[in-house]
Structure formats: C-alpha cells, structure tokens
Write a protein that holds these residues in place. Structure first.
Motif, PDB file in Angstrom:
ATOM      1  N   LEU A   1       0.773  -1.423   0.214  1.00 50.22           N
ATOM      2  CA  LEU A   1      -0.038  -0.108  -0.606  1.00 50.22           C
ATOM      3  C   LEU A   1       1.083   1.093  -0.119  1.00 50.22           C
ATOM      4  O   LEU A   1       1.677   1.154   1.050  1.00 50.22           O
ATOM      5  CB  LEU A   1      -1.021   0.175   0.881  1.00 50.22           C
ATOM      6  N   ASN A   2       0.472   2.089  -0.641  1.00 48.83           N
ATOM      7  CA  ASN A   2       1.319   3.387  -0.570  1.00 48.83           C
ATOM      8  C   ASN A   2       0.162   4.690  -0.351  1.00 48.83           C
ATOM      9  O   ASN A   2      -1.028   5.214  -2.067  1.00 48.83           O
ATOM     10  CB  ASN A   2       2.182   3.641  -2.455  1.00 48.83           C
ATOM     11  N   LEU A   3      -0.239   5.482   0.393  1.00 46.02           N
ATOM     12  CA  LEU A   3      -0.941   6.979   0.158  1.00 46.02           C
ATOM     13  C   LEU A   3       0.073   8.083   0.387  1.00 46.02           C
ATOM     14  O   LEU A   3       0.373   8.180   1.221  1.00 46.02           O
ATOM     15  CB  LEU A   3      -2.083   6.485   1.402  1.00 46.02           C
ATOM     16  N   LYS A   4      -0.381   8.764  -0.955  1.00 46.63           N
ATOM     17  CA  LYS A   4       0.378  10.115  -0.956  1.00 46.63           C
ATOM     18  C   LYS A   4      -0.956  11.005  -0.382  1.00 46.63           C
ATOM     19  O   LYS A   4      -2.167  10.996  -1.350  1.00 46.63           O
ATOM     20  CB  LYS A   4       0.896  10.388  -2.505  1.00 46.63           C
ATOM     21  N   THR A   5      -0.655  12.809   0.181  1.00 52.93           N
ATOM     22  CA  THR A   5      -1.901  12.986   0.883  1.00 52.93           C
ATOM     23  C   THR A   5      -0.973  14.904   0.826  1.00 52.93           C
ATOM     24  O   THR A   5      -0.312  14.989   1.515  1.00 52.93           O
ATOM     25  CB  THR A   5      -2.348  12.628   2.038  1.00 52.93           C
ATOM     26  N   PHE A   6      -1.900  15.110   0.512  1.00 52.78           N
ATOM     27  CA  PHE A   6      -1.549  16.600  -0.318  1.00 52.78           C
ATOM     28  C   PHE A   6      -2.850  17.287   0.417  1.00 52.78           C
ATOM     29  O   PHE A   6      -4.243  16.753   0.406  1.00 52.78           O
ATOM     30  CB  PHE A   6      -1.631  17.263  -1.202  1.00 52.78           C
TER      31      PHE A   6
ATOM     32  N   LYS B   1      -3.836  10.073  -3.257  1.00 51.10           N
ATOM     33  CA  LYS B   1      -3.390   8.812  -4.205  1.00 51.10           C
ATOM     34  C   LYS B   1      -2.940   7.524  -4.262  1.00 51.10           C
ATOM     35  O   LYS B   1      -1.862   8.078  -3.063  1.00 51.10           O
ATOM     36  CB  LYS B   1      -2.337   9.443  -5.696  1.00 51.10           C
ATOM     37  N   LEU B   2      -4.075   6.836  -3.936  1.00 50.58           N
ATOM     38  CA  LEU B   2      -3.966   4.793  -3.715  1.00 50.58           C
ATOM     39  C   LEU B   2      -3.936   4.007  -4.090  1.00 50.58           C
ATOM     40  O   LEU B   2      -4.180   3.889  -5.043  1.00 50.58           O
ATOM     41  CB  LEU B   2      -5.085   4.998  -2.734  1.00 50.58           C
ATOM     42  N   LEU B   3      -2.230   3.169  -3.569  1.00 48.81           N
ATOM     43  CA  LEU B   3      -2.246   2.081  -4.107  1.00 48.81           C
ATOM     44  C   LEU B   3      -1.938   0.955  -4.077  1.00 48.81           C
ATOM     45  O   LEU B   3      -1.363   1.303  -2.723  1.00 48.81           O
ATOM     46  CB  LEU B   3      -1.052   2.554  -5.360  1.00 48.81           C
ATOM     47  N   THR B   4      -2.547   0.163  -4.315  1.00 47.22           N
ATOM     48  CA  THR B   4      -2.469  -1.285  -3.464  1.00 47.22           C
ATOM     49  C   THR B   4      -2.754  -2.386  -4.265  1.00 47.22           C
ATOM     50  O   THR B   4      -2.723  -2.348  -5.367  1.00 47.22           O
ATOM     51  CB  THR B   4      -3.927  -1.639  -2.525  1.00 47.22           C
TER      52      THR B   4
ATOM     53  N   ILE C   1      -6.037   4.465  -6.639  1.00 52.54           N
ATOM     54  CA  ILE C   1      -7.229   5.862  -6.197  1.00 52.54           C
ATOM     55  C   ILE C   1      -6.989   6.880  -6.584  1.00 52.54           C
ATOM     56  O   ILE C   1      -5.997   7.520  -6.338  1.00 52.54           O
ATOM     57  CB  ILE C   1      -8.254   5.659  -6.013  1.00 52.54           C
ATOM     58  N   ASN C   2      -7.414   7.949  -7.694  1.00 54.93           N
ATOM     59  CA  ASN C   2      -7.671   9.402  -7.252  1.00 54.93           C
ATOM     60  C   ASN C   2      -8.313  10.082  -6.398  1.00 54.93           C
ATOM     61  O   ASN C   2      -9.688  10.154  -7.473  1.00 54.93           O
ATOM     62  CB  ASN C   2      -6.953   9.551  -8.331  1.00 54.93           C
ATOM     63  N   PHE C   3      -8.060   9.875  -4.905  1.00 51.03           N
ATOM     64  CA  PHE C   3      -9.463  11.265  -4.465  1.00 51.03           C
ATOM     65  C   PHE C   3      -9.720  12.675  -4.210  1.00 51.03           C
ATOM     66  O   PHE C   3      -7.936  12.853  -3.926  1.00 51.03           O
ATOM     67  CB  PHE C   3      -9.900  10.848  -3.244  1.00 51.03           C
ATOM     68  N   LYS C   4     -10.906  13.148  -4.690  1.00 50.16           N
ATOM     69  CA  LYS C   4     -10.077  14.591  -4.752  1.00 50.16           C
ATOM     70  C   LYS C   4     -11.062  15.350  -3.543  1.00 50.16           C
ATOM     71  O   LYS C   4     -12.912  14.855  -3.895  1.00 50.16           O
ATOM     72  CB  LYS C   4     -10.622  15.298  -6.049  1.00 50.16           C
ATOM     73  N   ASN C   5     -11.276  15.862  -3.102  1.00 48.23           N
ATOM     74  CA  ASN C   5     -12.569  17.163  -1.780  1.00 48.23           C
ATOM     75  C   ASN C   5     -11.915  17.874  -1.946  1.00 48.23           C
ATOM     76  O   ASN C   5     -11.160  18.338  -1.483  1.00 48.23           O
ATOM     77  CB  ASN C   5     -12.296  16.160  -0.871  1.00 48.23           C
TER      78      ASN C   5
ATOM     79  N   ILE D   1     -25.652  21.605  13.704  1.00 45.23           N
ATOM     80  CA  ILE D   1     -25.584  20.804  12.812  1.00 45.23           C
ATOM     81  C   ILE D   1     -24.242  20.455  12.085  1.00 45.23           C
ATOM     82  O   ILE D   1     -23.605  21.773  11.499  1.00 45.23           O
ATOM     83  CB  ILE D   1     -27.106  21.228  11.707  1.00 45.23           C
ATOM     84  N   THR D   2     -23.932  19.400  11.702  1.00 46.14           N
ATOM     85  CA  THR D   2     -22.617  18.616  11.199  1.00 46.14           C
ATOM     86  C   THR D   2     -22.846  17.472   9.919  1.00 46.14           C
ATOM     87  O   THR D   2     -23.916  17.365  10.109  1.00 46.14           O
ATOM     88  CB  THR D   2     -21.558  18.203  12.454  1.00 46.14           C
ATOM     89  N   ASN D   3     -21.849  18.262   8.798  1.00 46.83           N
ATOM     90  CA  ASN D   3     -22.054  16.897   7.960  1.00 46.83           C
ATOM     91  C   ASN D   3     -20.850  16.887   7.254  1.00 46.83           C
ATOM     92  O   ASN D   3     -20.085  17.732   7.705  1.00 46.83           O
ATOM     93  CB  ASN D   3     -23.020  17.840   6.504  1.00 46.83           C
ATOM     94  N   SER D   4     -20.413  15.346   6.859  1.00 49.00           N
ATOM     95  CA  SER D   4     -19.351  14.561   7.234  1.00 49.00           C
ATOM     96  C   SER D   4     -19.482  13.837   6.120  1.00 49.00           C
ATOM     97  O   SER D   4     -19.970  13.295   5.658  1.00 49.00           O
ATOM     98  CB  SER D   4     -18.567  14.307   8.548  1.00 49.00           C
ATOM     99  N   PHE D   5     -18.384  13.288   4.797  1.00 47.22           N
ATOM    100  CA  PHE D   5     -18.395  13.595   4.284  1.00 47.22           C
ATOM    101  C   PHE D   5     -17.234  12.089   3.618  1.00 47.22           C
ATOM    102  O   PHE D   5     -15.913  11.993   4.333  1.00 47.22           O
ATOM    103  CB  PHE D   5     -18.497  13.828   3.134  1.00 47.22           C
ATOM    104  N   GLY D   6     -17.691  11.331   3.359  1.00 50.32           N
ATOM    105  CA  GLY D   6     -15.890   9.691   2.770  1.00 50.32           C
ATOM    106  C   GLY D   6     -14.884  10.495   2.852  1.00 50.32           C
ATOM    107  O   GLY D   6     -14.904  11.257   2.136  1.00 50.32           O
ATOM    108  N   SER D   7     -14.021   9.318   3.261  1.00 53.14           N
ATOM    109  CA  SER D   7     -12.463   9.889   2.567  1.00 53.14           C
ATOM    110  C   SER D   7     -12.129   8.715   2.238  1.00 53.14           C
ATOM    111  O   SER D   7     -12.814   7.253   1.591  1.00 53.14           O
ATOM    112  CB  SER D   7     -11.935  10.121   3.454  1.00 53.14           C
ATOM    113  N   ILE D   8     -10.889   8.879   1.614  1.00 53.61           N
ATOM    114  CA  ILE D   8     -10.198   7.404   1.183  1.00 53.61           C
ATOM    115  C   ILE D   8     -10.227   6.683   1.722  1.00 53.61           C
ATOM    116  O   ILE D   8     -10.340   5.385   0.790  1.00 53.61           O
ATOM    117  CB  ILE D   8      -8.819   7.999   0.488  1.00 53.61           C
ATOM    118  N   ASN D   9     -10.362   6.719   3.166  1.00 56.68           N
ATOM    119  CA  ASN D   9     -10.414   5.172   3.673  1.00 56.68           C
ATOM    120  C   ASN D   9     -12.183   4.697   3.254  1.00 56.68           C
ATOM    121  O   ASN D   9     -12.041   3.258   3.519  1.00 56.68           O
ATOM    122  CB  ASN D   9     -10.586   5.206   5.122  1.00 56.68           C
ATOM    123  N   ASP D  10     -12.693   4.992   2.639  1.00 52.88           N
ATOM    124  CA  ASP D  10     -13.536   4.742   2.280  1.00 52.88           C
ATOM    125  C   ASP D  10     -15.176   4.218   0.971  1.00 52.88           C
ATOM    126  O   ASP D  10     -15.991   4.280   0.416  1.00 52.88           O
ATOM    127  CB  ASP D  10     -15.163   5.697   3.080  1.00 52.88           C
TER     128      ASP D  10
END
Length: 897
Positions: free
Chosen positions: A482-487, A516-519, A543-547, A615-624
């Motif tokens: 597994l390799n995860l790079k986070t900016f 950016k996740l590689l597994t 995977i390329n995940f953007k928020n 009230i709070t709202n949260s959303f999934g991350s690369i973990n999900d």
C-alpha cells in the motif's frame, strides 16, 4: 430520558434566574469621599455562609448579585481604618449606600496567612503549598489534589471536566500544547501558585470580542529567573532494569528552554510527553498530533484497560527533546521544538472467544515485537499583541515503524510483519491585522504526507479469506502493498466588524484534499510473485480521490457583562470525486448548511450556565471508497464498494457550573444529545473458527441517538486538609446494526440499546503530619441488548481503584504503599487483578535529593485477566495478558537547582 433531562435543566435555570437579587450602591467615608477596595458581603442570617461579595471600584461603586430564598439577608461592609457596618435587609433588589466612620485599626500582631483559593475576575488562583503532601515532588503530583482540576492518565489536564486550551509558565506558552513534560518534571518547590484563566481567549486582539469555552492554566514561578528541573536514575533487577530522566529547565523574562532525555525499560511511556494536549484557538492556525496512518497491521496482542501502563508495558525506550523560546523583541517570539524517540515493545496475550450461546469458538495466542523510530522538528514565529496577531508554524514529522507477530489460532500458526515508513511536512499561517476599525484575518494550512506500508504473512494459507483465490494458491507468503500520498490545503479569509457589544465576522474559505492510493495483494514463493484474484473481484486499487470545498460563513458574537453568545452560519459547497481501477467513478456535489450556537451566561460570580446546539455534515474519505479488496490484517479483508459516505449529526447540550473559592466548592452538571444518520452500513462476514472476517459496505441508511449526562461535585476541607469529589455519568445509545453474517437488507437491521453508567470517587488527605493518603475509585456498568434478538443481551461490570498511602515515621523518612485493583465481569465470567507496591525513601532536604528503594508487584502476578464484550459480533472475550513480574528498584531523585 432526553425530555426529562431537558426539563430538569430548564427548571433549574428558571429557579436560579427568578431567585436572583441585585444590590448596588456606593461606599463613602464621613467626609463624603468614595472608598475604594471596600468589601460588601452578602450572608445568610445565622448561618455564617457567604452568598456573594463585591469590591468597590475607585469611585466607591459596587454591585453584587446573589441567590437566596430567605426573607432577610445580612450585609457586611468593611474597609481598612474604618468601622464595619453589619445590618439586616429585606431579600430584594435594591440600592444601598453606605457611609463608614473612620476608626484607627490598632495592629498588635501581624500573622500572614495565605488564602488557599482566591478569585479575581475570570482568574482563580491556587496556593500550591496548601495542597501538597510530603511525598509530592512534581507539579503534576499536586495538581491532582486541587479541587476543580483533574489530571488524566495521558497527562492532559481538565478543569471542571473540560480540557484546558493553553498551558503557560509565567504567561508564556513554551510547549505549544505539549505540556506533559513540564507537568511531570517541574519541581513543585519552584512554583508560587497555579492560576486557572476561565473562558480564556489566547489571541489578545480578540479578547474583548470573541471569548472561549475553555480555561487555561498559568504556572507562576517563585523567581523571575528560575533554573530548575528534575532528574532520576534507577537501577533494578528481575530482570535487569534501568530508568534515567534528565529534564533541566530555564525560565526568564526573555528566554525559556526545556531539555529532556529519558530512557527506561520499566514500562514508562515517556515518548508520549510530546503529544499535543491543548490546541489553543482556531485563529492561531492548525496543529495536529502525528501518528501512524495504520491501514495495514499485524495481529496485535491485547492490552489491559484501566490499568497503569507501567504494570504491563515491556519496553526499551530512548526519548530526546529540546524546546526553546526566545523574545526577538517586545512582541515577537521564536520557538523551536525538536524530538526523537526510539522504542521497542514486547507484548503477549491469549484470548478465548465465546459466542452468544456461550460456546468456545476460538483460542488465539499472539506474541508481538513493535519497533518505532519517530522524529519531529518544529519552528514557530509569532506575534501576539493587543493590536495585531501573526503566527507561522512549520513542522516535519518522520516515522519508521516495523512490527512483528507470531500467532496461533486454534493451533494454526503464522508469522507476520509490517514495514510502515511515513513522512509529513506541514505549514500553518494565521495573521490578524487591524484595518480602520475592522480586523482582517487570513489563514493558510498546507500539508503533504507520504505513507508506504507492506504486510507479509507466512504461511499464505493462514489467511482463510484468501484460500479460494484464483492464482497463487501454492504461494508461501501473502504480501499486501500500500502507498498513500496526501496533499491538503486549507485557506480562509475573514473580516471582523465590531459595534458596541456586537462583532460580525464574515469569512470565506477553500479546503482541498487530494489522495493517491495504490494497493496490491500477491503471493510470494522464493523469488517468484503470483497475482491473486479473489472470486472475480480485484485485489488491487489505483485511486485518485479529490475533495474540494469552498465555503462561506457569518460568525456573530454578542458580549456584555455576564453574557456571551456566539452564532455561526456556514454554507459549504462539497465537491467530491473518486476515480480509479475496478470501474471506480464516484462523485458527490452537495450544498450543506451547518449552523452552530454557543451561549454562556454568568448567573452570579459563582454560577455559570452555558448551552450549545448545531448541525454537522461529514463525508467519506479515501478510507471509504475503494472497490478492490485490501488485506488490512490477516483477519480483516475489506472492500468499500458503496456510495460516498454522508453522515449528518444534530446535537444540543447544556452545562451548569458552580465554583466558589470562598467555600472551596466546585460543581458541574452537563447534558448532551446527538442524533446521527449515515447512508452507508458495513456488514461483517465472520468465520468463527479462525475469527477472520470480511468487511463489505452497503448503501443502507442507519441511525443512532445518544443521550449523555455527567455531574461532579468537589470540595476542599481546609480544616482537615482534605480534597474530595464524587462524579456520575450516564449515557443511553440507541443504534441500528446488521448482525454478522446476515443478509444486507433494510429488514435485516436490529435495534440495539446500550446503557452505560459510571461512578467515580476521589479523595486525598494530608491532615496528619505523619500520614498522607490518595484514593481513586471507579465503577462502570454497561448493559447492551436488542429487542429483536434475545441472544444479544450482555452486561459488563468494571471496578477499579488505586490507593496510595505514605507514612512519615521520622524526619526525612517515608514509607509508601500502593494498591491497584481491577475487577471485570461479563455473563458467567469474572476476572480479578490486584497489584501491590512497597517503597522506602530517605530525603536529604537541604540538597533536595531523595534515595528510594521500591518493590513493585510484590505478589509477582504474571498475567492480567480481563472480560470484554464485542457488540459487533455479539461475542464475549476472556483475555490474559503477560505483564511485568516482581521488580526491585533503587532510585536516586534530585532537582537541578
């Protein structure tokens, strides 16, 4: 329950409000001149109980608000060199003006007597000398005994049950929240007093505009130039033992520095003293604790809960740190912090697992070796002045971990290991600049992190979840890569507009995260690598995940004497996308509104009420969002092929506090409610024989509701030199759950109810010159049940207490006894653990040197037993953990000056 508690708070609040009375007026001498610093005290008649008091200002004016149900009240007016007035008045809001006749005060004898606790405005001061015992050596030893203050096991400090936001020494924040080192190593003899700064706003330019919910601690030293610190050297046997602590410190008006080197193999987690325990204010920028991003892990041996770490931690640690603060000018400060730790830990446990029918399903043996190298460097450049604010923090964190595990599940053995190097760079900038009558704030946070992780499991067929894969079935080793790079970039700008008691702060910002996740999972035989394919589903991810989240908000603050209201109205534009292999293409574009309210009202000088809602709202991350399977551990194969997670929480709470330094009483009671909804539910497919499971996500909405209440009452009895407190907490959690191995449909959910109650007692006494006693006890009762599944019914009880007693038979001689005990019970099983220590200490008072001989775990218990319940799998676990045996230790303790 929620309605009852809410009604109770409203009733309490109403009673206090309607019972309040206010008396105001002036105090003058017989020449008609105002008397400053005269005291006006309101008392109950015949009870010698002070309700409230006030001190006159320079113009002789006073105002005192009090609460009493009596028909009459007693008013006393005192001033130096004037005759005291004592009169009874009706219990009503009224104006009373007093004229004091001059009367010379003849002083026959002067005896200075320091007050234990004093209050001036929002500052409560504690005379440290009044609370210490002969056995205490450090600041932390004494803080634990002060009413209203708690010190947790991790070293964090709570005031009235809430964490502090700053820890100062002589008004300076050298440690930037990592105050555990000073707390544990600053000699008590160097401290003049400890101050609690209630509702502390650390940014000076905002102090009259935006208040804070939390308090701060300021440690005032006896000397303006203080060279101090603590040192210890210990040697022991069973087996060979050592413990070295060297923490010299210097505090001056211009410089502060703390150096630290600690090494031991006696179970002390000294490396955690670098953790950030107080995070200050949001306008100071962002700072985070750094830890391993543990996607992949070996099987871990169990650890005892609610037991001092020194009882079971088999470690070999070296920890070095340096913290320096210098004033570059009258307003600018430069801080530099650096630390490095090298740690090796051994751990071993056995876990027996029982299902809902009370049948033994698995026996697991795990033996671990954990190796950690961690480095941190930080430079902080700041200006905190009355007319401007600037703070820039640059941080590097490096982590190089390697873990080993030898396991046996129902006599099937394996060897496991991980390599998890990680590097992180962060820069946080915040500036507040006055522009005409406005305040302009700009904040920027940039972070980059690179995590590389490898998991190896031998033999490959130990992983039951991969036995039916296509290809690589004959491999010797399973390898998960597994390799995860986070900016991450977080930017915002705001402008503060103030008019009279109002402050309006519009703010705009932009938050951006890119992952950016590689597994990949493969089998290894010799030098050859085989690809795995699991039941037609991929075992790899790219995977390329953007928020991207632009937002705008309006913050409104209203502040006047005794009342503080904060409102915020943020609007968030959430744009999330996840693309990659396995046909991964998910997007979410949603606008969310997250209003929040906080209000605090000082009912009197002693009573304070606060409430909050939002009230709070949260959303999934690369973990999900990964569609391909990842072997997170030998027992956990996971896939998250669902919509992007969305969690919405509605919360409300209130709190009532009473702190009376005159009577040394501290009391608080609070209530919180949270309603949480999630659009994704996870199902565990469990193999009972191996206790290995597969986690899959499904697009099924679930809901949970939590009601919780907490109260604590503490009082210091000066006559008996005793501090005592009692606390109670209650929580009711109702949630929905998919039972393990069930069919993932809406009709498969079961309702689960969890009730937890806890009682805590704290007591310390220094009344006798030859004895001091500290005692803490906690009782916890947990009941988890489901009306939809009769087998889902479990009760867990936990009791633990700690007693420390010190006897001083002769001058400079101390005999110590410590008794820790913990009981846990669940269904038909009970585990009891007791530990006893003895010590003898000889103190050379003038040299401030102690020589101590200690015998730890004198009954030589080799294992710790514990009973726990897992609500996810409806299982009971009976655990035994190898702990430290009997130890004999000789220690030399000293102050550096």
């Amino acid at each position: 329950m929620k309605k009852i508690l809410s009604f109770t708070f409203i009733l309490l609040f109403s009673i206090v409000i309607f019972a309040q009375k206010t008396i105001s007026g002036t105090v003058k001498n017989d020449d008609g001149k105002p008397l400053a610093s005269a005291s006006v005290t309101i008392e109950e008649i015949g009870k010698n109980a002070i309700l409230e008091y006030a001190i006159t200002d320079a113009k002789g004016n006073y105002k005192v608000t009090f609460t009493s149900n009596d028909e009459k009240i007693l008013v006393k007016v005192k001033a130096f060199n004037h005759q005291t007035i004592t009169e009874n008045y009706n219990n009503a809001t009224q104006t009373l003006n007093f004229v004091l006749q001059e009367k010379a005060t003849e002083i026959k004898e002067v005896k200075l007597k320091t007050k234990l606790i004093t209050k001036r405005g929002d500052t409560i001061s504690y005379d440290l000398k009044s609370f210490e015992s002969k056995a205490d050596r450090s600041l932390a030893d004494v803080l634990k005994k002060i009413p209203g203050i708690e010190v947790n096991k991790d070293g964090s400090i709570l005031y009235q049950g809430e964490p502090i936001n700053k820890f100062y020494v002589n008004g300076k924040d050298l440690m930037e929240g990592s105050y555990g080192l000073i707390n544990n190593s600053l000699p008590k003899d160097a401290v003049q007093k400890v101050e609690v700064l209630e509702n502390h706003q650390p940014v000076k330019i905002l102090q009259d505009k935006l208040s804070s919910e939390n308090a701060a601690i300021n440690v005032q030293l006896k000397k303006s130039i203080t060279m101090t610190g603590r040192g210890e050297t210990s040697l022991g046997v069973a087996p060979s033992l050592w413990n070295v602590k060297l923490s010299p410190m210097l505090f001056t008006q211009k410089y502060q520095w703390v150096l630290n080197y600690k090494t031991n193999n006696m179970g002390e987690e000294v490396e955690k003293e670098n953790n950030i325990l107080a995070f200050g204010n949001r306008f100071e920028g962002m700072r985070r604790n750094f830890s391993e991003n543990s996607w992949l892990s070996v099987e871990n041996a169990a650890t005892p809960q609610n037991v001092p770490v020194k009882r079971y931690l088999l470690n070999n640690v070296h920890y070095l740190s340096a913290n320096v603060l210098t004033n570059l000018s009258k307003q600018w400060e430069l801080k530099a912090n650096a630390s490095y730790s090298n740690n090796a830990i051994e751990r071993e446990s056995m876990v027996k697992t029982f299902n809902a029918n009370n049948d033994l399903t698995n026996t697991s043996l795990v033996s671990n070796n954990f190796y950690t190298n961690q480095a941190k460097g930080e430079i902080i450049f700041s200006k905190n002045a009355n007319k401007s604010f600037f703070k820039n923090t640059t941080t590097y964190n490096g982590l190089w971990n390697g873990d080993l595990a030898n396991t046996k599940n129902n006599n099937i053995a394996s060897n496991q290991r991980t390599k998890t190097p990680s590097n992180s760079f962060q820069n946080s900038l915040s500036a507040i600049i006055p522009w005409k009558e406005r305040l302009v704030n700009a904040m920027s946070f940039i972070s980059y992190r690179d995590d590389k992780q490898d998991l190896f499991i031998n033999p490959a067929n130990y992983v039951v979840n991969l036995q039916n894969v296509d290809g690589g079935n004959n491999s010797e080793v399973v390898h998960q890569f597994l390799n995860l790079k986070t900016f991450e970039a977080i930017h915002s700008a705001s402008i503060g507009l103030s008019k009279k008691n109002w402050t309006f702060t519009p703010e705009v910002g932009l938050n951006y995260t890119n992952n950016k996740l590689l597994t990949d999972v493969n089998g290894v035989t010799g030098n050859s690598i085989q690809d795995y394919q699991f039941s037609g589903n991929a075992l790899e991810n790219d995977i390329n995940f953007k928020n991207l989240k632009p937002y705008a908000q309006m913050m409104v603050n209203y502040k006047r004497e005794g009342l503080d209201v904060n409102l915020s109205f943020p609007v968030n534009f959430n744009n999330i996308s996840a693309t990659g292999t396995n046909n991964l293409d998910k997007t979410l574009n949603k606008v969310t509104y997250e209003p929040r309210l906080f209000m605090r009202y000082d009912l009197t000088s002693f009573w304070k009420f606060s409430t909050f809602a939002g009230i709070t709202n949260s959303f999934g991350s690369i973990n999900d969002v990964y569609n391909g399977f990842i072997l997170l551990s030998a027992k956990n194969l996971s896939s998250r092929n669902t919509d992007i997670q969305q969690t919405r929480s509605n919360f409300v709470g209130s709190r009532l506090e009473y702190r009376n330094p005159l009577n040394n009483i501290f009391f608080n009671v609070s209530y919180n409610f949270n309603d949480r909804t999630n659009n994704v539910t996870f199902l565990n497919e469990l193999d009972e024989a191996s206790q290995q499971f597969i986690i899959k996500g499904y697009n099924l909405e679930n809901n949970s509701k939590t009601n919780s209440a907490r109260t604590e009452l503490g009082k210091y009895f000066p006559k008996f030199k005793t501090n005592a407190s009692v606390g109670y907490n209650y929580s009711l959690n109702n949630y929905q759950q998919l039972p393990a191995n069930s069919t993932p449909t809406e009709s498969s959910f079961i309702d689960v109810e969890g009730v937890n109650q806890g009682v805590s007692v704290k007591f310390n006494n220094n009344y006798f010159s030859w004895l001091s006693v500290d005692y803490n006890a906690n009782w916890n009762f947990n009941n988890t049940k489901s009306p939809d599944d009769a087998r889902f019914n479990n009760k867990t009880n936990l009791f633990n207490h700690a007693l420390s007693a010190y006897v001083y038979p002769f001058k400079n001689h101390t005999l110590g006894f410590t008794w820790d005990e913990l009981h846990s019970s669940n269904r038909e099983r009970t585990a009891k653990n007791a530990f006893f220590d003895l010590s003898y200490q000889y103190s050379m008072s003038e040299e401030k040197i102690d020589l101590e001989l200690k015998v730890l775990n004198i009954t030589n218990n080799n294992v710790f037993e514990n009973v726990t319940f897992n609500s996810t799998f409806n299982q009971t676990s009976y655990t035994t953990v190898n702990i430290r045996p009997r130890q004999v230790v000789l220690t030399l303790k000293f102050n550096f000056k």
